[in-house]
Write an enzyme that holds these catalytic residues in place. Structure first.
Site, short mmCIF file in Angstrom:
data_model
loop_
_atom_site.label_atom_id
_atom_site.label_comp_id
_atom_site.label_asym_id
_atom_site.label_seq_id
_atom_site.Cartn_x
_atom_site.Cartn_y
_atom_site.Cartn_z
N SER A 136 -7.32 4.52 -1.68
CA SER A 136 -6.96 3.45 -2.62
C SER A 136 -7.33 2.05 -1.69
O SER A 136 -8.09 1.84 -1.57
CB SER A 136 -4.98 3.90 -2.58
OG SER A 136 -5.40 3.02 -4.37
N ASP A 190 -19.19 -4.60 2.52
CA ASP A 190 -20.48 -5.35 1.48
C ASP A 190 -20.51 -7.08 1.92
O ASP A 190 -21.37 -7.24 1.59
CB ASP A 190 -19.58 -5.72 0.03
CG ASP A 190 -18.90 -4.61 -0.62
OD1 ASP A 190 -20.13 -3.41 -0.38
OD2 ASP A 190 -18.26 -4.14 -1.66
N LYS A 234 -9.55 7.28 -4.73
CA LYS A 234 -8.78 7.34 -5.12
C LYS A 234 -9.32 5.95 -6.05
O LYS A 234 -8.31 4.62 -5.36
CB LYS A 234 -7.62 7.44 -4.10
CG LYS A 234 -6.54 6.48 -5.45
CD LYS A 234 -6.21 7.29 -6.28
CE LYS A 234 -4.51 7.34 -7.42
NZ LYS A 234 -4.43 5.58 -7.35
#
Length: 698
Positions: free
Chosen positions: A466, A477, A491
């Site tokens: 999560s 990224d 998740k």
């Protein structure tokens, strides 16, 4: 096989003793019609996954309901299943009308079969003339979830006898006599029978509705009023008690996750996916068998006053021997927020005669004290505020790089995950959230302040979920640091609790996406450098959950990037592989993973005591051998038994023993970060000055 006259005698004794016969068939209650309609409205209007309630769904719900009731196909007969086929394409119509008669008819048949099985088990154990031959080379099918449905009563009883024999053998290998094992199992089945007789209409309704909600995704769930109370009790157990979230699975109690810094987590012995088979009170209380017990009953036995002791008998998830059990002592306590706070340490490594210091910040969960924040307390605790303080303290120690350790971090506050990214970038987007209507919201950091602009690495594992995945994905990224470890949990969905008149619905209503456009759902976040793991994607994580929402993409968001790590990746991998090829801890981990994979391919359980005992001894000897190989490679003395391993830990580490695997992964992550620093500096130094200066500014 019991003789007919003995079965008649058992029946006669039952009537004579006044034992209540099986309860009357259960039936829907008037409130269930409106509740079903409320659940359907919630699913159709609020769930992220748009699914039509049609014949295709009807088929899936029927199959799921049967799998929920009889996961090992050891109760229903093939003739029962054939009879249930009449509803294969009718359940959708009944659901839309709020009707559940078919569900109750199927459940009542299951109750009938379950009582037949329990009566068989009990009468067999009570039959003093019955003998057990543990020298026969019988085997029991280990997983019957995809097996053919059994056709006759005789075949069903043959399976039950094998299951009973396997349970007896398992207890005998846990150092119980045959008589003691029979007593344990007799109590187990008698308790199960008593609980079976106590089933209520709400239990049936909740089970069927959850066969429906499961088709939308595994995190969507209906709770009856009693189920809602049990849900709250279990969640409170995670904060006060032992610090664990539990679930019921195939008549067993499974550990879903541990609360960071909770009593169970501090022992270092209880792990997610462990199976709890017994609970004992205090130092000397008898361990009570809890196999087949309702989850709320198991929870009530584990709960208790702060400062008291509970002992759990568990089957470890990572055990090479699936018959092996261990007993864990846990002192009940309340989980304190400050104990879940981020913490730091300094990792000192030597590289070519030069000492390097790496700061390590372990973040157990993404937390924030909302109550203190709302009261205007300027010193409220939060992950981001605490990490910033720790980074400043580590700067004063003149560290060369920073490692953020997110292993076993199951998530928490989305706000904190977003703001934590902001400590390492000047400004920019961090995560995208798409709701059921398709609208995408973008969260980001707009504070130009940066707490750490030096080299960094992030460690993740399969239990990083999560909010952890949002942070790790954003760092990756932006090319802000190197990601090390294992593929994360996957998740990437958001749930909310929605009250209805009769209970509540936990509903998946949104989905997380990285700024690259990739979902964190299902696939998780892939590390740049992969390390060995005992947790496999088939057993742990979103991809291991049936009906989990798929991975997909949305449009990427424009964002700045730090210089790419791609030019260095091949060299980083080569250096990592060269080091770990001869590292005793990594050799040990790889052998464990390989051995567990072999064990998973064994599909049958032996019912021969000598064979089973030999298998156990072989597994124990193997594990002892590779452990001593590891110790020899590290210059440590050998041990004669596996029990000695814990005893070799220093006294000040008792209660939260340092896992050698965990320490080895941290040390290797430090080496990888040093490699990155080395390669980056070499690359920059090799560039002309005007390009080098520009690269440093990017």
């Amino acid at each position: 096989m019991l003789k007919p006259h003995f079965l008649t005698l058992v029946t006669a004794l039952t009537l004579t003793l006044g034992i209540a016969p099986a309860q009357a068939n259960l039936a829907p209650e008037p409130i269930h019609t409106q509740t079903m309609l409320d659940v359907v409205t919630s699913l159709q209007q609020g769930h992220y996954n748009r699914i039509d309630i049609d014949d295709q769904l009807s088929e899936a719900v029927l199959d799921q309901y049967l799998a929920t009731l009889d996961p090992e196909r050891s109760h229903f007969l093939a003739s029962d299943i054939q009879q249930f086929e009449q509803w294969r394409h009718l359940l959708d119509d009944q659901i839309l009308q709020g009707e559940t008669e078919a569900a109750f008819e199927i459940f009542n048949r299951y109750q009938e079969r379950r009582l037949q099985r329990l009566n068989y088990m009990i009468s067999t154990l009570e039959d003093e003339s019955n003998t057990w031959d543990f020298n026969r080379n019988d085997v029991l099918e280990g997983d019957r979830s995809e097996a053919e449905w059994i056709k006759t009563d005789a075949e069903l009883q043959q399976l039950w006898r094998k299951q009973l024999k396997s349970s007896l053998l398992s207890l005998k290998l846990a150092d119980k006599t045959t008589e003691e094992a029979q007593e344990v199992l007799l109590r187990r089945y008698q308790n199960q029978k008593q609980r079976t007789d106590q089933a209520k209409s709400d239990d049936v309704f909740e089970s069927f509705v959850n066969a429906l909600t499961h088709e939308f995704d595994p995190h969507t769930q209906y709770f009856s009023p009693q189920g809602s109370e049990n849900f709250q009790i279990n969640m409170s157990l995670s904060l006060e008690g032992i610090g664990a979230v539990l679930q019921s699975e195939n008549d067993q109690t499974k550990v879903v996750r541990l609360v960071p810094a909770g009593p169970a987590d501090k022992t270092g012995q209880l792990k997610p996916a462990d199976i709890i088979v017994g609970v004992g009170q205090g130092e000397d209380g008898a361990i009570e068998d809890v196999v087949g017990m309702r989850l709320d009953d198991v929870v009530s036995k584990i709960r208790g006053p702060k400062g008291t002791l509970v002992r759990l008998e568990v089957i470890p998830a990572d055990a090479v021997d699936r018959q092996a059990r261990k007993v864990i002592r846990i002192e009940r306590n309340k989980v304190k927020l400050e104990e879940q706070a981020a913490r730091k340490r300094v990792l000192e490594l030597n590289r070519d005669g030069k000492e390097f210091k790496l700061g390590v910040i372990e973040i157990p969960t993404f937390y924030i004290d909302f109550e203190a924040l709302q009261k205007g307390d300027p010193d409220y605790k939060s992950t981001t505020r605490d990490v910033e303080k720790l980074i400043n303290e580590l700067r004063e120690e003149d560290i060369d790089g920073l490692i953020v350790d997110l292993r076993n971090n199951g998530g928490g506050s989305l706000r904190e995950a977003n703001e934590l990214v902001g400590l390492f970038i000047q400004r920019g987007p961090t995560v995208q959230i798409r709701d059921a209507s398709g609208r995408v919201d973008i969260l980001g950091d707009f504070d130009p302040k940066v707490a750490w602009d030096g080299p960094m690495a992030v460690i993740v594992n399969r239990l990083s979920a999560s909010a952890s995945e949002i942070f790790a994905g954003a760092i990756q990224d932006y090319n802000r640091g190197i990601l090390i470890g294992n593929r994360t949990f996957g998740k990437g969905t958001v749930q909310t609790l929605q009250p209805i008149e009769h209970g509540q619905v936990k509903l998946t209503h949104a989905k997380f996406y990285r700024i690259s456009g990739d979902s964190t759902q299902h696939r998780g976040v892939e590390p740049d450098i992969r390390l060995p793991s005992l947790y496999t994607v088939e057993d742990i994580g979103e991809s291991a959950l049936d009906k989990a929402l798929p991975w997909d993409q949305v449009r990427p968001v424009r964002h700045g990037r730090f210089p790419s790590l791609s030019p260095f990746m091949q060299q980083l991998l080569e250096r990592h592989q060269a080091r770990t090829e001869t590292d005793p801890d990594f050799i040990f981990m790889r052998k464990q993973v390989e051995h567990l994979e072999k064990q998973k391919k064994i599909t049958h359980i032996s019912l021969n005591q000598d064979t089973l005992q030999q298998e156990r001894e072989t597994n124990e000897n193997w594990l002892l051998s590779v452990e001593n190989e590891r110790r020899a490679g590290l210059g440590m003395p050998p041990v004669k038994t596996l029990a000695e391993v814990d005893d070799t830990l220093p006294k000040d580490e008792q209660g939260r023993p340092i896992n050698p695997e965990s320490e080895a992964i941290l040390a290797e992550s430090g080496e990888v970060l040093l490699d990155l620093i080395d390669l980056t500096l070499s690359h920059t130094a090799a560039l002309p000055d005007h390009i080098s200066n520009r690269k440093a500014m990017e």
